[in-house]
Design a protein around this motif. Structure first.
Motif, short mmCIF file in Angstrom:
data_model
loop_
_atom_site.label_atom_id
_atom_site.label_comp_id
_atom_site.label_asym_id
_atom_site.label_seq_id
_atom_site.Cartn_x
_atom_site.Cartn_y
_atom_site.Cartn_z
N HIS A 252 8.27 8.05 0.79
CA HIS A 252 9.23 7.32 1.21
C HIS A 252 8.97 5.65 1.67
N ILE A 253 7.76 5.49 2.33
CA ILE A 253 7.32 4.16 2.44
C ILE A 253 6.66 3.57 1.35
N ARG A 254 5.94 4.26 0.78
CA ARG A 254 5.23 3.97 -0.81
C ARG A 254 4.61 2.45 -0.44
N ALA A 255 4.04 2.04 0.58
CA ALA A 255 3.13 0.98 0.63
C ALA A 255 2.04 0.90 -0.20
N ASP A 256 1.40 -0.26 -0.76
CA ASP A 256 0.35 -0.52 -1.72
C ASP A 256 -0.73 -0.05 -0.69
#
Length: 302
Positions: A252-256
């Protein structure tokens, strides 16, 4: 600067003339490299750990703080060290020219009215954004006697399921949603905000406060997460300890990049061991930093 034996021996053997020549060449190279960097508009972008979930983020001339002023360790979490607190209050580099302070929730290991008000008085250009509970606590502490200060304070009145709220300041774009505080029913009355902030149209950071790691709740917010990519997420370290927390990050967030905070004080000075144990990055020692420029290409907009 301390040098190891091999380095010291190399300097001794080089002799003074050769050493001075090397220093001159190195200095010239650094000067030219610095000029090239400046011409490419490469910023100093970093996250700096203050304590518990307190963080200073800098990018492209903009600076923001999260959960920086609190007084309660609850016997297990780090307080912001006095030297850092003094630097914040005085506005000394790197704590100068802060644009905004974001407060995730009202708990004493994230927010206390007295130091927060002291900071806002010491730094009259800083804006504050916090939950309605945070703002109510500030209003009670000022007893209506400081309307000028409170004019710089914005309450985010949001409950889980409400639409995202947005705000624009010079150099900042802010959007925020409410995510329930971890802890279930005993924390149900605590408002907790997840702030997503883009600094100078370059770096986007997400601070989750004490959000619960719940796939269903984060899935319900998928349009929000999809609306703006996150370069770095600062999250309670328990997301790394729970399978569901890791799935929230990946799905869901899929931050780098993700950096765990709210790490117990027992981790102080033991960061590498704790990072290895949780298989993730953690802030453990106040004052430590993470370089973030590469996450957005390192070039500031003109």
């Amino acid at each position: 600067v301390r040098h190891g034996p091999a380095v010291k021996e190399s300097i001794r053997r080089a002799g003074v003339p050769e050493l001075m020549k090397a220093i001159f060449v190195t200095s010239l190279w650094l000067l030219l490299a610095g000029a090239g960097t400046a011409s490419a508009h490469e910023p100093s972008a970093e996250g700096r750990y203050l304590g518990n979930e307190g963080i200073l983020v800098t990018a492209c001339g903009s600076k923001i703080l999260f959960d920086a002023f609190y007084e309660d360790s609850y016997g297990q979490y780090l307080l912001v060290p006095d030297r850092i607190r003094a630097g914040l209050m005085a506005g000394e580099p790197p704590y100068d020219d802060v644009d905004a302070l974001f407060v995730s929730h009202v708990h004493g290991d994230h927010f206390s009215p007295a130091p927060t008000l002291a900071y806002l008085r010491a730094q009259p250009d800083v804006r504050l954004f916090g939950t309605s509970q945070v703002v109510a606590a500030l209003e009670t502490a000022t007893a209506g006697k400081d309307p000028g200060l409170m004019a710089r304070v914005t309450a985010i009145d949001a409950t889980p399921g409400d639409a995202a709220q947005t705000a624009k300041l010079e150099g900042l774009f802010v959007d925020v949603v409410a995510i329930p505080h971890a802890g279930g029913a005993r924390m149900a009355d605590i408002e907790n905000l997840a702030f997503r902030v883009t600094l100078s149209d370059s770096l986007t950071v997400l601070h989750l406060g004490d959000a619960v790691a719940d796939m269903q709740l984060f899935a319900a917010r998928q349009p929000h997460w999809d609306a703006r990519a996150v370069h770095v997420a600062f999250l309670p370290y328990w997301f790394f300890l729970q399978e569901e927390g890791r799935r929230v990050l990946q799905t869901h967030i899929r931050a780098d990049k993700s950096v765990g905070v709210h790490v117990p004080a027992a981790a102080l000075g033991q960061g590498d061991a704790w990072r290895e144990e949780v298989d993730g990055d953690l802030f453990t020692d106040p004052g430590e930093t993470r370089e973030l420029s590469a996450l957005f290409g390192g070039v500031c907009p003109d």
